[in-house]
Design a protein around this motif. Structure first.
Motif, PDB file in Angstrom:
ATOM      1  N   ALA B  10       0.974  -0.914   0.108  1.00  0.00           N
ATOM      2  CA  ALA B  10       0.013  -0.036   0.183  1.00  0.00           C
ATOM      3  C   ALA B  10       0.787   1.454  -0.039  1.00  0.00           C
ATOM      4  O   ALA B  10       1.207   1.076   0.802  1.00  0.00           O
ATOM      5  CB  ALA B  10      -0.534  -0.114   0.957  1.00  0.00           C
ATOM      6  N   PHE B  11       1.156   1.620  -1.114  1.00  0.00           N
ATOM      7  CA  PHE B  11       2.562   2.889  -1.624  1.00  0.00           C
ATOM      8  C   PHE B  11       1.752   3.502  -2.618  1.00  0.00           C
ATOM      9  O   PHE B  11       1.315   3.322  -3.853  1.00  0.00           O
ATOM     10  CB  PHE B  11       3.219   1.854  -1.624  1.00  0.00           C
ATOM     11  N   GLY B  12       1.982   4.681  -2.752  1.00  0.00           N
ATOM     12  CA  GLY B  12       1.230   5.607  -3.617  1.00  0.00           C
ATOM     13  C   GLY B  12       0.134   5.394  -4.249  1.00  0.00           C
ATOM     14  O   GLY B  12      -1.058   5.009  -3.703  1.00  0.00           O
ATOM     15  N   HIS B  13       0.019   5.288  -5.915  1.00  0.00           N
ATOM     16  CA  HIS B  13      -1.122   4.332  -6.216  1.00  0.00           C
ATOM     17  C   HIS B  13      -0.735   2.990  -6.380  1.00  0.00           C
ATOM     18  O   HIS B  13      -1.240   2.090  -7.140  1.00  0.00           O
ATOM     19  CB  HIS B  13      -1.029   4.837  -7.604  1.00  0.00           C
ATOM     20  N   PHE B  14      -0.055   2.610  -5.874  1.00  0.00           N
ATOM     21  CA  PHE B  14       0.061   1.052  -5.565  1.00  0.00           C
ATOM     22  C   PHE B  14      -0.283   0.385  -4.203  1.00  0.00           C
ATOM     23  O   PHE B  14      -0.881   1.012  -3.353  1.00  0.00           O
ATOM     24  CB  PHE B  14       1.749   0.736  -5.522  1.00  0.00           C
ATOM     25  N   THR B  15      -1.072  -1.150  -4.877  1.00  0.00           N
ATOM     26  CA  THR B  15      -1.619  -1.711  -3.744  1.00  0.00           C
ATOM     27  C   THR B  15      -1.079  -2.790  -4.116  1.00  0.00           C
ATOM     28  O   THR B  15      -1.959  -3.467  -5.397  1.00  0.00           O
ATOM     29  CB  THR B  15      -3.133  -1.951  -4.007  1.00  0.00           C
ATOM     30  N   ASN B  16      -0.661  -4.114  -2.817  1.00  0.00           N
ATOM     31  CA  ASN B  16      -0.332  -5.286  -3.209  1.00  0.00           C
ATOM     32  C   ASN B  16      -0.097  -5.007  -4.736  1.00  0.00           C
ATOM     33  O   ASN B  16      -0.469  -6.652  -5.860  1.00  0.00           O
ATOM     34  CB  ASN B  16      -1.987  -6.527  -3.301  1.00  0.00           C
ATOM     35  N   ARG B  17       1.356  -5.093  -5.155  1.00  0.00           N
ATOM     36  CA  ARG B  17       1.708  -5.044  -6.409  1.00  0.00           C
ATOM     37  C   ARG B  17       3.593  -5.556  -6.410  1.00  0.00           C
ATOM     38  O   ARG B  17       3.878  -4.606  -5.177  1.00  0.00           O
ATOM     39  CB  ARG B  17       1.904  -3.511  -7.201  1.00  0.00           C
ATOM     40  N   HIS B  63      -3.161   5.556   0.048  1.00  0.00           N
ATOM     41  CA  HIS B  63      -3.638   4.947   1.382  1.00  0.00           C
ATOM     42  C   HIS B  63      -3.440   5.513   2.225  1.00  0.00           C
ATOM     43  O   HIS B  63      -1.806   6.581   1.795  1.00  0.00           O
ATOM     44  CB  HIS B  63      -3.134   3.674   1.034  1.00  0.00           C
ATOM     45  N   SER B  64      -4.241   5.769   3.062  1.00  0.00           N
ATOM     46  CA  SER B  64      -3.551   6.764   4.262  1.00  0.00           C
ATOM     47  C   SER B  64      -2.306   6.478   5.521  1.00  0.00           C
ATOM     48  O   SER B  64      -1.698   5.555   5.291  1.00  0.00           O
ATOM     49  CB  SER B  64      -4.458   6.563   5.597  1.00  0.00           C
ATOM     50  N   ASN B  65      -1.981   7.069   6.239  1.00  0.00           N
ATOM     51  CA  ASN B  65      -0.854   7.341   6.404  1.00  0.00           C
ATOM     52  C   ASN B  65      -0.979   5.849   7.426  1.00  0.00           C
ATOM     53  O   ASN B  65       0.331   5.005   7.006  1.00  0.00           O
ATOM     54  CB  ASN B  65      -0.201   8.360   7.446  1.00  0.00           C
ATOM     55  N   LYS B  66      -1.317   6.218   8.056  1.00  0.00           N
ATOM     56  CA  LYS B  66      -1.917   4.428   8.777  1.00  0.00           C
ATOM     57  C   LYS B  66      -1.143   3.035   7.955  1.00  0.00           C
ATOM     58  O   LYS B  66      -1.113   1.993   8.694  1.00  0.00           O
ATOM     59  CB  LYS B  66      -2.466   4.249   9.981  1.00  0.00           C
ATOM     60  N   ASP B  67      -2.210   2.912   6.909  1.00  0.00           N
ATOM     61  CA  ASP B  67      -1.892   1.808   6.159  1.00  0.00           C
ATOM     62  C   ASP B  67      -1.041   1.300   5.337  1.00  0.00           C
ATOM     63  O   ASP B  67      -0.716   0.537   5.174  1.00  0.00           O
ATOM     64  CB  ASP B  67      -3.792   2.217   5.201  1.00  0.00           C
ATOM     65  N   LEU B  68       0.237   3.042   5.617  1.00  0.00           N
ATOM     66  CA  LEU B  68       1.525   2.674   4.755  1.00  0.00           C
ATOM     67  C   LEU B  68       1.796   1.883   4.479  1.00  0.00           C
ATOM     68  O   LEU B  68       2.530   1.315   5.737  1.00  0.00           O
ATOM     69  CB  LEU B  68       2.291   3.748   4.180  1.00  0.00           C
ATOM     70  N   ARG B  69       2.289   0.942   4.120  1.00  0.00           N
ATOM     71  CA  ARG B  69       2.626  -0.952   4.003  1.00  0.00           C
ATOM     72  C   ARG B  69       3.366  -1.233   2.699  1.00  0.00           C
ATOM     73  O   ARG B  69       3.849  -0.487   1.383  1.00  0.00           O
ATOM     74  CB  ARG B  69       2.232  -1.873   4.023  1.00  0.00           C
TER      75      ARG B  69
END
Lengths: 420, 1172
Positions: B10-17, B63-69
């Motif tokens: 979960a980073f930038g516009h990426f999700t599970n990439r 993704h919100s700050n707390k969700d950034l992974r």
């Protein structure tokens, strides 16, 4: 019963060393401080209605060039003459060094002892005999007390002598003598001068250094003044110290172990300074601040010394309206550990740089080799500033090498900090 | 370390990439992403993974700050793998990918050595900007090879700036060029202060010079003063002579006039005045005597007009007395009627009182004869009071006695016993036994409820944990497995599992290595056919067989000889060709063989690893079986040791709870039994006390009832005791009261006797009550008071009448005295109506007589005084006549007229003489106490005109001299001022103090300067030292890279010396000759970029040799490179990827194409980030 004052080492108009200027400094009071100490002595003598005043040498500084200083002294002695208080003085090493000392038109209540031979002055009314001899030259290395006259039997005998006695740190070993030697003269009181720290060496007979009346630099700390000596009818002696100084030098030790940053220093200093101020009444104060203790900020203290001086000066100005000078901040702290403090630079590079410092310790020509040369600057300094200590800095003494090493380590560490 | 896989969870516009970077040994991974595909995000994600998220990030828009992974699988040099996730948080940012537990720092440090983000980016991050900056730094360093190489190798690329900052500090303190800097300023200030100090210091010579000048000036002033005094004296003398000329002339005139008047000096100065005065007085006296004589005649006439007095002193006293007593007389006269009226009123009051007393005739008789004495009255009063008191006491005593009697009767009836003591004692004992059980009953209920709940809970837990027991009693006895044994099993299984994992991992590694080698081998094979040793050996064998066949044929027939020879030749050629090929491509062959060998070795290793894996698996399976047996033995219905451990712990807890429950039940039974027993006891006790109860009652109800019965019985018993006690006290009081009543009755009888006697004594009947007696006595007292008042009033009336009579008699005497002397007046007086008018008239006669007498006395006194004045005036007149005669004698005058003439002459003489004396005095003043005669003579002979000229000359001289003197005084004052200012109040000392302060600052600045200069010099030397120790291998590597990147246009780089002997970094062109040496600043931007890149790559190789390799992250560094140079640079990166992972981000598709065409496929791996 009679009373007299024993003072010495007035060093009139001797400059107060090491006081740099600061905003709102009471310069006028500072300017008059050395003279006020002499005025305090004279006023105290008049107020105490003493029978006579003894000055055991070094009224003036050796390199004294201002004849007005002599005139001021003469005026003060004239005040004592008006109150019928005789003054007995001897020339010390500094007086002997100065040609003008003997050209002064002393008033007739002042008796200066000869330099060629020890002589005796008698005060018939109270049966007091004062024996003394002035310094003929700056450096008198023989024991003058040996040739002091014999005691006048039945009278109260005082020996007035400028001497280092058995020798004291920080003072030239002039006219050395021993307490045993002084005792052989059979005098009741030996009024000594030359040592600036007051000390009663002996009470049988009384052998006393009163110290100087005004501290002149950071090493002359604490109260400075004279002794008021009272002699009862049965020749019982009591000596009471009277402070005369108008500017006092003190050392304030601040334990900085608890400091987390430089900002903590003013608070720690403030507490300590207040304790010192409480003991100094309304005098001007010159303070040498010594930082002690183990601290991670050790290098910062050494490098940011000037800033600490400024901050301490602000604290001092806030605490006392009378005037407090921060003479110097001395950093006597220790670094807890050298490990892991430099980051971001390879260990080999650090070792290579530290190796330079190590080599400079063992190879005297090494500094020249790396083109460290301060002689260009030495030549531009006024001769009086070329002290031995300064020459050591300029030649690259071990202390400078150590400081430079710390500076480089701090530089590399700061780089590490930046990368963090 | 290398990144096997980068997970953009979960980073930038990426999700599970995820980006798989595991191919190859380390590999060059080219990640292509067009604009907006997320190339920069991926780069930031990688950095965030390794060093944490920055506090502020722009990658939180989806993704919100707390969700950034961001996650990754990392692999260390020794093959260890780590799957982790970085999250944005303040703490515990790095987590295990599977467990999500915080990753221990020690474990993380195995993968990412102690390296900071800055340092990582500087050493292992490259983009076209940093490339260009690096090139620029090379130029800024002026080609300083030491710095350039040192910077590039050590990662402290900005050390040059640091050293420059040191130099800047040095320049701030004291510029090497001089005349600038803090130290220079301080030195200037110091010197200025010392100069100033010298200026303000007073030298002895200066002092002496000033002192001498001052003395000289004083002397000059004194000289001027002397001359001035002399001149002033001359001038004054001349002025005096000039001033005295008219005086002397007048003086001489007076002398002459005196001589002309003759000898009149014997007459005194005031002679004329005295003569005049005497004549004047004589005239005045004559007039005064005439006045007095007229006065006397006037007095005589007035005295004759005053009548003779007939009033005597005795009469005067008498009348005065009458006047003084007149007020008293008039008062008495007025009082008499009032007093008589008052007396009548009192008499009427007395009569009324008698009427009030009534018919007590005996008393009346008694009072008429004598009064009742006060003592008797008091006695009767006292008796009456006692009579009343005792009578009241008797009544009170009788009342109290009555009440006590009634109370005693009531108490006797109320005392009665309710229950027997034995019954109460029995009940008391039963209650005592039952009471503690009351609180336990509540406890029993709670325990029962608790027990029920516990039972239910334990049953549920038994079912939940599937414990194979029947009932709670069995649970408590259930044999449990030892947790230590389970621990042992857990470790054993874990060990076995780890061994399997390790074997798997090793096998995987070997498989990867083998497949890499296999791919390399295949690539080598694809390059073209190269005969193998086997083919060669087969060929040799064929040749040898062919030769054997030939030899055989030679011995047999020759029919097929040529065919055999040909076959041999063919085989021989083939073998030779293979041999030649083998010789030609020996390296290739060797490499292939080496590869093959490696593949074989790896195959062997793989086999071994497979065996090891199998063995590990077997061991693991065996352990699993044993573990299952252990579980079965201990009736544990779970699989894993962790679960078993948890199960055992849970069942242990259950066992403890079951045991607690059993204990609780036992306590419940005990308590219930005790309560039952106590209930029976209570019923017995209640029945004994007569309270109905049965066994159906509740325990608490029984206890309450028993306590109530007991309480009531106790209260009643207490009350009866109290009443009995009170009755005794009441009886005692009753007896005492009866006794007191008897005493009082006796006292009363005795008193009555006394009472009667007392009444008899004052004639009052015995039956009179004390109240009646007191009333009678009060009336008698009032009657007596009225009687006394009547007596007193009658006395006063008599006195007034006497006084009136006496006064009127005295008036008659006075009138009788007057009758013999003035019968007219008596008639007038006697005709007055009352005594007051008579006395007033007598008084007016008296006053008139006194007035006449006083007037006569005054006139006689004035007459006497006039006689005296007349006598005196006559005497003074005689004296004046005698005085005039004497004066005539003195002046030898024969007549009063002559006396007057002589007197006037005398006056003129004295005026002239006085004038002459004044003039002489003035002259005396002028000649200043000298002998006056020579002065007068000098003045008389003086020439006034000459004198005026002399005075003018002298004045002019004086002015000139005064000006000189003033000048001298001014000079003296100036000198004095200078002298006074010699003492500057210790200014020199102050300046020296200030200079000392600056001296300290200079010393500190020098110390700082020395420190900094030494630090700078040492740093420079250290850098140089490190450079010389490290530059050679780097230089060699960089030189090769640089040559390749520049497509051989540069042979490499070298270190050269400049004219000052300083090391310089130069490029060396391939062609020798002039101009082959190219300074850094002479290179083009692109070449400089390549030079810097070459140095960086060389430094990295150097670093990797000694440290855990770190991935090199490259971001489009080839934007300024042409294709050929790009290919060469990429080849360099491929070469570097043998040592460390290279991740190359680009958004240039053509670079990807180039790489695909030019680089070995087994070393370069391509990834694509989708746009949007």
């Amino acid at each position: 019963m009679f009373r007299f004052i024993h003072a010495a080492d007035i060093h009139l108009d001797s400059p107060l060393l090491g006081l740099r200027g600061y905003d709102s400094a009471p310069s006028q009071r500072l300017r008059s401080a050395p003279r006020r100490a002499l005025e305090n002595l004279v006023d105290f003598a008049i107020r105490s209605n003493v029978d006579f005043l003894l000055i055991a040498g070094d009224v003036f500084d050796g390199n004294w060039r201002d004849f007005a200083t002599g005139q001021f002294f003469v005026k003060q002695m004239a005040k004592l003459r008006d109150c019928k208080i005789p003054v007995y003085l001897i020339a010390g090493n500094h007086d002997a060094e100065n040609k003008m000392t003997r050209s002064l038109p002393y008033p007739d209540n002042v008796h200066m002892f000869e330099s060629g031979v020890a002589t005796t002055e008698r005060i018939e009314s109270i049966e007091v005999a004062i024996h003394g001899q002035s310094f003929a030259t700056q450096a008198v290395t023989e024991d003058l007390s040996i040739r002091y006259p014999k005691q006048v039997p039945g009278w109260f005998n005082i020996g007035l002598l400028h001497t280092s006695c058995t020798g004291r740190d920080g003072h030239e070993n002039y006219a050395p003598c021993t307490i045993e030697g002084l005792r052989t003269r059979g005098y009741d009181y030996w009024a000594l001068g030359h040592i600036h720290k007051r000390e009663v060496l002996c009470q049988e007979p009384w052998v006393v250094f009163p110290g100087n009346i005004q501290g002149r630099h950071a090493k002359e700390t604490g109260a400075k003044g004279c002794y008021l000596v009272s002699v009862s009818d049965d020749s019982k002696i009591t000596a009471e110290f009277e402070p005369l100084d108008t500017l006092r030098w003190e050392k304030v030790r601040v334990d900085v172990q608890s400091a987390r940053s430089l900002e903590d220093i003013p608070g720690l200093f403030s507490t300590k300074l207040q304790e010192t101020l409480d003991q100094c009444e309304d005098r001007l104060l010159a303070v040498r601040v010594e930082l002690v203790g183990e601290s991670q900020l050790h290098r910062k203290f050494r490098i940011e010394r000037e800033r600490i001086v400024q901050e301490c000066q602000s604290v001092a100005t806030g605490l006392s309206v009378e005037g407090v000078w921060i003479e110097k901040v001395v950093c006597s702290t220790r670094m807890p550990s050298l490990e892991n403090e430099v980051q971001g630079v390879s260990e080999e590079a650090i070792q290579a740089i530290l190796g330079v410092f190590e080599e400079s310790k063992t190879n005297p020509d090494f500094l020249k080799k790396i083109q460290f040369d301060m002689m260009d600057l030495r030549a531009k300094l006024p001769s009086e500033l070329r002290s031995v200590e300064l020459d050591e800095y300029l030649d690259g003494a071990s202390s400078v090498v150590e400081l430079a090493k710390e500076r480089v380590l701090e530089l590399l560490a700061s780089q590490g900090e930046e990368s963090r | 370390m290398r990144v096997r896989q980068l997970d953009l969870i979960a980073f930038g516009h990426f999700t599970n990439r995820s980006i798989d970077l595991s191919q190859g040994h380390y590999g060059l991974h080219m990640i292509y992403g067009p604009n907006e595909a997320g190339k920069s995000s991926s780069l930031r994600a990688l950095t965030s993974l390794l060093f944490g998220f920055p506090q502020r990030t722009d990658d939180n828009f989806l993704h919100s700050n707390k969700d950034l992974r961001v996650g990754a699988t990392l692999e260390s040099r020794d093959g260890k793998a780590l799957a982790c996730v970085r999250r944005k948080a303040k703490t515990a940012t790095l987590l295990h990918a599977e467990s999500s537990q915080e990753l221990p720092l020690a474990l993380w440090n195995q993968f990412l050595p102690n390296i900071q983000q800055d340092q990582f980016l500087r050493m292992f991050g490259l983009n076209h900007v940093s490339l260009r900056d690096g090139g620029a730094e090379l130029v800024r360093g002026g080609g300083d090879s030491g710095q350039a190489l040192f910077s590039s190798a050590s990662g402290i690329a900005n050390l040059q700036q640091k050293r420059e900052s040191l130099e800047e500090r040095i320049e701030e303190i004291y510029a090497r060029s001089g005349r600038r800097g803090r130290l220079y300023d301080k030195l200037k200030d110091y010197k200025a202060l010392r100069e100033e100090e010298k200026k303000v210091s007073l030298t002895m010579d200066h002092w002496r010079r000033l002192e001498s000048q001052l003395t000289e000036a004083s002397k000059q002033i004194d000289d001027h003063k002397t001359q001035l005094d002399s001149l002033q004296r001359s001038l004054l003398e001349a002025q005096r002579v000039q001033r005295s000329i008219p005086t002397v002339t007048k003086y001489l005139d007076r002398e002459q006039a005196i001589r002309a008047l003759g000898q009149l000096s014997k007459l005194p100065r005031d002679f004329e005045e005295r003569v005049q005065k005497a004549f004047k007085k004589k005239g005045e006296k004559h007039i005064a005597i005439q006045g007095i004589e007229a006065e006397l005649s006037n007095f005589q006439m007035k005295l004759a007009q005053i009548p003779e007095s007939i009033w005597s002193d005795e009469q005067d006293l008498r009348v005065n007395k009458l006047i003084s007593e007149l007020g008293l007389y008039l008062q008495s006269f007025d009082e008499l009627p009032k007093l008589k009226t008052q007396c009548d009123q009192l008499t009427r009051q007395a009569t009324q009182k008698w009427q009030q007393i009534g018919s007590l005739d005996s008393l009346k008789q008694r009072l008429e004869s004598e009064r009742i004495p006060t003592s008797q009255k008091k006695w009767v009063d006292a008796l009456a009071k006692r009579y009343e008191t005792i009578e009241k006491q008797i009544a009170d005593a009788q009342l109290r006695l009555g009440r006590l009697r009634k109370k005693l009767d009531d108490d006797s009836s109320s005392i009665a016993s309710k229950a027997s003591d034995e019954s109460l004692k029995l009940l008391e004992q039963q209650v005592h036994n039952a009471r503690p059980l009351s609180s336990r009953r509540q406890e029993l209920m709670e325990l029962t409820q608790d027990s029920d709940r516990g039972h239910k809970r334990i049953c549920q837990s038994i079912q939940r944990w599937k414990v194979r027991v029947e009932g709670i009693d069995a649970l408590a006895q259930f044999p449990l497995a030892n947790p230590t044994s389970i621990d042992r099993w857990e470790k054993e299984l874990e060990k076995r599992s780890d061994a399997v994992e390790k074997s798997k991992s090793e096998l995987d590694a070997i498989v990867r290595k083998k497949s890499a080698k296999q791919r390399e081998f295949e690539r080598e094979t694809k390059k073209g056919h190269v005969p193998t040793r086997q083919e060669w050996e087969t060929s040799i064998r064929s040749r040898d067989e062919a030769f054997g066949l030939l030899a055989e044929q030679r011995q047999a027939t020759t029919q097929r000889w040529s065919e055999c020879v040909q076959a041999y030749e063919d085989n021989k050629q083939a073998a030779d060709q293979i041999a030649a090929e083998l010789l030609d491509q020996a390296d290739l062959v060797a490499h292939r063989e080496q590869l093959q060998q490696s593949i074989d070795e790896l195959q062997a290793q793989m086999d071994e690893a497979t065996v090891a894996l199998e063995e590990s698996k077997n061991q693991y399976r065996a352990s699993q079986q044993a573990w299952q047996a252990f579980l079965a033995e201990h009736q544990i219905d779970v699989q894993s040791p962790e679960a078993a451990q948890e199960w055992v712990q849970a069942v242990t807890v259950l066992q403890r709870e079951a045991q607690d429950l059993l204990d609780k039940k036992h306590r419940i039974e005990q308590t219930a039994s005790a309560i039952q027993h106590a209930s029976v006891g209570l019923i017995e006790g209640l029945q004994a006390c007569g309270s109905a109860s049965d066994h159906h009652d509740d325990f608490d109800a029984l206890l309450i009832r028993a306590e109530s019965v007991l309480r009531k019985a106790t209260e009643e018993r207490g009350k009866a005791q109290a009443v009995q006690k009170q009755r005794q006290l009441d009886q005692q009081e009753h007896d005492e009261q009866a006794s007191d009543l008897q005493g009082l009755t006796d006292q009363f009888l005795e008193l009555k006797k006394q009472w009667w006697e007392a009444l008899k004594a004052i004639a009052i009947p015995q039956e009179a009550t004390p109240l009646q007696v007191q009333t009678i006595l009060e009336q008698v007292s009032e009657l007596q008071q009225i009687s006394d008042q009547i007596e007193s009033t009658q006395g006063t009336i008599s006195q007034c009448q006497e006084q009136v009579r006496n006064y009127e008699a005295a008036v008659s005497i006075a009138i009788d005295w007057l009758a013999s002397r003035n019968p007219e007046a008596v008639a007038e007086v006697s005709s007055q109506s009352n005594a007051e008018s008579k006395v007033r008239l007598l008084e007016s006669y008296g006053k008139q007589t006194s007035k006449d007498k006083s007037q006569r006395g005054s006139l006689e006194q004035f007459q006497e005084q006039a006689h005296e004045r007349l006598r005196k005036a006559s005497e003074e007149l005689g004296m004046l006549v005698r005085e005039l005669q004497e004066m005539m004698d003195i002046a030898d005058a024969n007549s009063e007229e002559r006396l007057l003439e002589l007197a006037r002459n005398s006056r003129e003489f004295h005026l002239l003489d006085s004038d002459r004396k004044d003039l002489r005095e003035r002259l005396q003043d002028e000649c200043n106490s000298r002998d006056i005669e020579p002065f007068i003579e000098k003045v008389r002979q003086a020439d006034a005109d000459q004198l005026a000229i002399d005075i003018q000359n002298l004045g002019e001289q004086l002015v000139g001299l005064q000006q000189s003197r003033e000048q001298a005084i001014k000079s003296h004052s100036a000198l004095q001022r200078d002298y006074d200012q010699l003492d500057t109040g210790g200014k020199a000392s102050m300046l020296a103090t200030q200079a000392s302060g600056i001296g300290i600052e200079i010393e500190e600045a020098l110390q700082e300067l020395a420190t900094l200069r030494l630090a700078s010099a040492a740093l420079t030397a250290g850098i140089e030292r490190y450079r010389s120790a490290n530059e050679d291998p780097i230089l060699k590597l960089a030189s090769e890279s640089f040559s390749q990147m520049t497509l051989g246009r540069f042979r490499g780089i070298e270190i050269a010396l400049d004219d000052a002997g300083k090391h310089l970094l130069v490029g060396r062109r391939s062609q020798d000759g002039p101009g082959s040496e190219v300074l850094v600043e002479q290179m083009s931007d692109g070449t400089r970029d390549q030079l810097y890149l070459a140095l960086r790559l060389a430094s990295l190789q150097q670093w990797n040799a000694a440290h855990e390799p770190m991935p090199l992250v490259v971001d489009d560094i080839l934007v300024h490179f042409d294709d050929d140079r790009s290919i060469q640079t990429l080849k360099q990166l491929v070469q570097l990827s043998d040592q460390t992972q290279v991740i190359f981000f680009t958004h240039h598709q053509h670079l990807i194409e180039l790489a695909k065409e030019s680089l070995p496929a087994d070393k370069v791996f391509f990834h694509e980030l989708a746009a949007g």
